[in-house]
Design a protein around this motif. Sequence first.
Motif, PDB file in Angstrom:
ATOM      1  N   ALA A 244      11.156  25.606  56.373  1.00 16.18           N
ATOM      2  CA  ALA A 244       9.616  25.471  56.508  1.00 16.18           C
ATOM      3  C   ALA A 244       8.846  26.176  55.431  1.00 16.18           C
ATOM      4  O   ALA A 244       7.823  25.582  55.135  1.00 16.18           O
ATOM      5  CB  ALA A 244       9.452  25.729  57.796  1.00 16.18           C
ATOM      6  N   SER A 245       9.243  27.354  55.115  1.00 17.23           N
ATOM      7  CA  SER A 245       8.574  28.295  54.295  1.00 17.23           C
ATOM      8  C   SER A 245       8.834  27.993  52.732  1.00 17.23           C
ATOM      9  O   SER A 245       8.191  28.651  51.714  1.00 17.23           O
ATOM     10  CB  SER A 245       8.651  29.747  54.631  1.00 17.23           C
ATOM     11  N   GLN A 246       9.936  27.231  52.523  1.00 17.93           N
ATOM     12  CA  GLN A 246      10.453  27.064  50.997  1.00 17.93           C
ATOM     13  C   GLN A 246      10.230  25.659  50.633  1.00 17.93           C
ATOM     14  O   GLN A 246       9.822  25.576  49.375  1.00 17.93           O
ATOM     15  CB  GLN A 246      11.868  27.243  51.192  1.00 17.93           C
ATOM     16  N   SER A 247      10.225  24.625  51.551  1.00 12.49           N
ATOM     17  CA  SER A 247      10.338  23.151  51.059  1.00 12.49           C
ATOM     18  C   SER A 247       9.261  22.315  51.357  1.00 12.49           C
ATOM     19  O   SER A 247       9.070  22.398  52.974  1.00 12.49           O
ATOM     20  CB  SER A 247      11.732  22.521  51.405  1.00 12.49           C
ATOM     21  N   PRO A 248       8.503  21.706  50.664  1.00 10.13           N
ATOM     22  CA  PRO A 248       7.893  20.430  51.256  1.00 10.13           C
ATOM     23  C   PRO A 248       8.797  19.618  52.225  1.00 10.13           C
ATOM     24  O   PRO A 248       9.672  19.257  51.781  1.00 10.13           O
ATOM     25  CB  PRO A 248       7.084  19.940  50.158  1.00 10.13           C
ATOM     26  N   LEU A 249       7.959  19.276  53.149  1.00  9.51           N
ATOM     27  CA  LEU A 249       8.795  18.218  54.039  1.00  9.51           C
ATOM     28  C   LEU A 249       8.461  16.644  53.792  1.00  9.51           C
ATOM     29  O   LEU A 249       7.213  16.343  53.847  1.00  9.51           O
ATOM     30  CB  LEU A 249       8.676  18.615  55.612  1.00  9.51           C
ATOM     31  N   TRP A 250       9.408  15.858  53.655  1.00  7.44           N
ATOM     32  CA  TRP A 250       9.013  14.405  53.520  1.00  7.44           C
ATOM     33  C   TRP A 250       9.965  13.828  54.723  1.00  7.44           C
ATOM     34  O   TRP A 250      10.895  13.679  54.996  1.00  7.44           O
ATOM     35  CB  TRP A 250       9.714  13.867  52.328  1.00  7.44           C
ATOM     36  N   HIS A 269       3.745  18.369  57.451  1.00 10.52           N
ATOM     37  CA  HIS A 269       4.419  17.387  56.475  1.00 10.52           C
ATOM     38  C   HIS A 269       3.682  17.281  55.238  1.00 10.52           C
ATOM     39  O   HIS A 269       2.469  17.289  55.111  1.00 10.52           O
ATOM     40  CB  HIS A 269       4.968  16.015  57.114  1.00 10.52           C
ATOM     41  N   THR A 270       4.444  16.894  54.121  1.00  7.72           N
ATOM     42  CA  THR A 270       3.775  16.677  52.931  1.00  7.72           C
ATOM     43  C   THR A 270       3.857  15.068  52.724  1.00  7.72           C
ATOM     44  O   THR A 270       2.761  14.667  52.086  1.00  7.72           O
ATOM     45  CB  THR A 270       4.672  17.542  51.587  1.00  7.72           C
ATOM     46  N   VAL A 271       4.924  14.218  52.982  1.00 11.89           N
ATOM     47  CA  VAL A 271       4.870  13.083  52.821  1.00 11.89           C
ATOM     48  C   VAL A 271       5.332  12.569  53.876  1.00 11.89           C
ATOM     49  O   VAL A 271       6.405  12.983  54.609  1.00 11.89           O
ATOM     50  CB  VAL A 271       5.849  12.713  51.494  1.00 11.89           C
ATOM     51  N   TRP A 272       4.929  11.186  54.203  1.00 13.99           N
ATOM     52  CA  TRP A 272       5.653  10.385  55.402  1.00 13.99           C
ATOM     53  C   TRP A 272       5.977   9.139  54.925  1.00 13.99           C
ATOM     54  O   TRP A 272       5.374   8.269  54.739  1.00 13.99           O
ATOM     55  CB  TRP A 272       4.342  10.321  56.608  1.00 13.99           C
ATOM     56  N   GLN A 273       7.439   8.696  55.231  1.00 20.93           N
ATOM     57  CA  GLN A 273       7.695   7.393  55.172  1.00 20.93           C
ATOM     58  C   GLN A 273       7.683   6.852  56.536  1.00 20.93           C
ATOM     59  O   GLN A 273       8.363   7.087  57.589  1.00 20.93           O
ATOM     60  CB  GLN A 273       9.385   7.593  54.677  1.00 20.93           C
ATOM     61  N   TYR A 274       6.691   5.865  56.449  1.00 20.30           N
ATOM     62  CA  TYR A 274       6.229   5.276  57.687  1.00 20.30           C
ATOM     63  C   TYR A 274       6.849   3.920  58.081  1.00 20.30           C
ATOM     64  O   TYR A 274       6.720   3.358  59.031  1.00 20.30           O
ATOM     65  CB  TYR A 274       4.921   5.189  57.761  1.00 20.30           C
ATOM     66  N   GLN A 291       3.232   7.631  52.514  1.00 22.80           N
ATOM     67  CA  GLN A 291       1.822   8.318  52.615  1.00 22.80           C
ATOM     68  C   GLN A 291       1.901   9.780  52.371  1.00 22.80           C
ATOM     69  O   GLN A 291       2.613  10.593  52.851  1.00 22.80           O
ATOM     70  CB  GLN A 291       1.085   7.926  53.827  1.00 22.80           C
ATOM     71  N   PHE A 292       1.162  10.164  51.443  1.00 23.85           N
ATOM     72  CA  PHE A 292       1.175  11.687  51.017  1.00 23.85           C
ATOM     73  C   PHE A 292      -0.100  12.206  52.048  1.00 23.85           C
ATOM     74  O   PHE A 292      -1.084  11.595  51.924  1.00 23.85           O
ATOM     75  CB  PHE A 292       0.613  11.771  49.684  1.00 23.85           C
ATOM     76  N   ASN A 293       0.373  13.476  52.528  1.00 28.97           N
ATOM     77  CA  ASN A 293      -0.466  14.192  53.523  1.00 28.97           C
ATOM     78  C   ASN A 293      -1.605  14.907  52.903  1.00 28.97           C
ATOM     79  O   ASN A 293      -1.491  16.125  52.773  1.00 28.97           O
ATOM     80  CB  ASN A 293       0.226  14.688  54.516  1.00 28.97           C
ATOM     81  N   GLY A 294      -2.653  14.270  52.042  1.00 30.72           N
ATOM     82  CA  GLY A 294      -3.701  15.042  51.462  1.00 30.72           C
ATOM     83  C   GLY A 294      -4.365  14.053  50.605  1.00 30.72           C
ATOM     84  O   GLY A 294      -3.981  12.861  50.042  1.00 30.72           O
ATOM     85  N   SER A 295      -5.071  14.630  49.758  1.00 34.41           N
ATOM     86  CA  SER A 295      -5.829  13.983  48.739  1.00 34.41           C
ATOM     87  C   SER A 295      -5.055  13.583  47.235  1.00 34.41           C
ATOM     88  O   SER A 295      -3.850  14.244  47.231  1.00 34.41           O
ATOM     89  CB  SER A 295      -7.051  14.498  48.212  1.00 34.41           C
ATOM     90  N   ARG A 296      -5.525  12.966  46.326  1.00 39.41           N
ATOM     91  CA  ARG A 296      -5.004  12.691  45.069  1.00 39.41           C
ATOM     92  C   ARG A 296      -4.726  13.972  44.251  1.00 39.41           C
ATOM     93  O   ARG A 296      -3.868  14.406  43.616  1.00 39.41           O
ATOM     94  CB  ARG A 296      -5.445  11.684  44.346  1.00 39.41           C
ATOM     95  N   ASP A 297      -5.688  14.771  44.496  1.00 40.05           N
ATOM     96  CA  ASP A 297      -5.988  16.145  43.840  1.00 40.05           C
ATOM     97  C   ASP A 297      -4.824  17.123  44.369  1.00 40.05           C
ATOM     98  O   ASP A 297      -3.960  17.851  43.458  1.00 40.05           O
ATOM     99  CB  ASP A 297      -7.337  16.755  44.089  1.00 40.05           C
TER     100      ASP A 297
END
Length: 307
Positions: A244-250, A269-274, A291-297
Motif C-alpha cells: 500500500a505504501s509502495q505501489s499505486p492501486l488499480w 485506489h489510483t485507477v478503477w476498472q469499473y 477511471q483515474f481517481n483524480g484530475s488530469r493534472d
Amino acid sequence: MSIRRARTAGSRRRRLTLAGVLAASLTLLVAPLSATAATAADTGADAPAGEPTTLEVGELAPGTAFMGAGELAHGDATPDDAPQFTPYAPTDGVQGIDVSHWQGSINWTSVRNSGIQFAWMKATEGTSYRDPSFNTNYPAAHAAGVIRGTYHFALPNSSSGATQANFFASNGGAWSADNLTLPGVLDIESNPYGAQCYGLSTTQMRTWIQDFYNTYKARTGRDVVIYTSPSWWNTCTGSWSGMASQSPLWVAHWTTANSPTLPGGFSVHTVWQYTDSGSVSGVSGNVDRDQFNGSRDRLLALANNTP
C-alpha cells in the motif's frame, strides 16, 4: 448472478468462435513477433471483436490472457448480485481504457477524440510472450495524445518475480519522462489457466510480488502499479498491506456502485476498472473501461513522477 454467466445460444456460438481464435493464437506463441505480427483479431472472419464476455478456467491458450481474464474466469471482480453485463458506472472524470491484441486494430485518434485520456496496453506475459499488438499500439497512442502505459500479465508459477520484471522492463515496460508515459503495471490476478493462486502460499505470493516490485523499481526508477481484484488479493496474499505504501492501486471491481471495493491492506485506489464490457469509438468490440481517481493534472503527475 455470478460473472460465470449462464450460457445462452449466442454465448455458446461465441465460445465456438473463440476456439478457432485460440488455435491461431498458439501459432503466435512459437512464431517470431514483430510490429506487423498478426493479432487474434486479424486471423479471419471468425475472430472475436474485443475480449470474450464469458470464460472458463483453462479456456485460453497460453500467453493470450488479457487484463481481467482471470477475474472473469474465476468470478472475482463482479459481485454475485451484479447484472449479466455490467453497465457503465463512473463515466465522468478522467477516463481510460486497457487493451491487448484482442481489440485488433485501434484508431487511437478516434479514441482520444471520444474523451479517453489514458490507456494501458499489454506488453508481456510470463517470461516469453510479447503481445503482438504492442509495437503498433504503443507509439500510435502516444502520437494521438493518449497518455499511455504498459502492463505485464503475471504468471507467478512459471518463474521468479525478478525474472518476469526484467522481461517486462526489456520488452515494453520501461518508462520515459516524456509527459505521456505512465509507469508499468503488474497485472496480478486469478490464474485464467488453472488454480486461482498459482499454487503459491500467501507468504510465497507476497515474496513474489515484492521481488517483482524491487526489480522493476531498480530497472526503471518507478513504483510499479498493481492491478488486482479485492477477492484475489484477499485470498492469495492474505489481505497484505505491504504494498500500500509502495505501489499505486488499480482495482478491478465491475459494478454500478459509485466507488469500488478495495483489497484488504489498501485505503485508496489510483485507477478503477469499473466494467469489462464497455465500448469506445475507435475500438472494435468489448473493451475495459477505467477511471483515474483524480484530475488530469494528477494523472500527468503520475506520468511525470512528480509530487
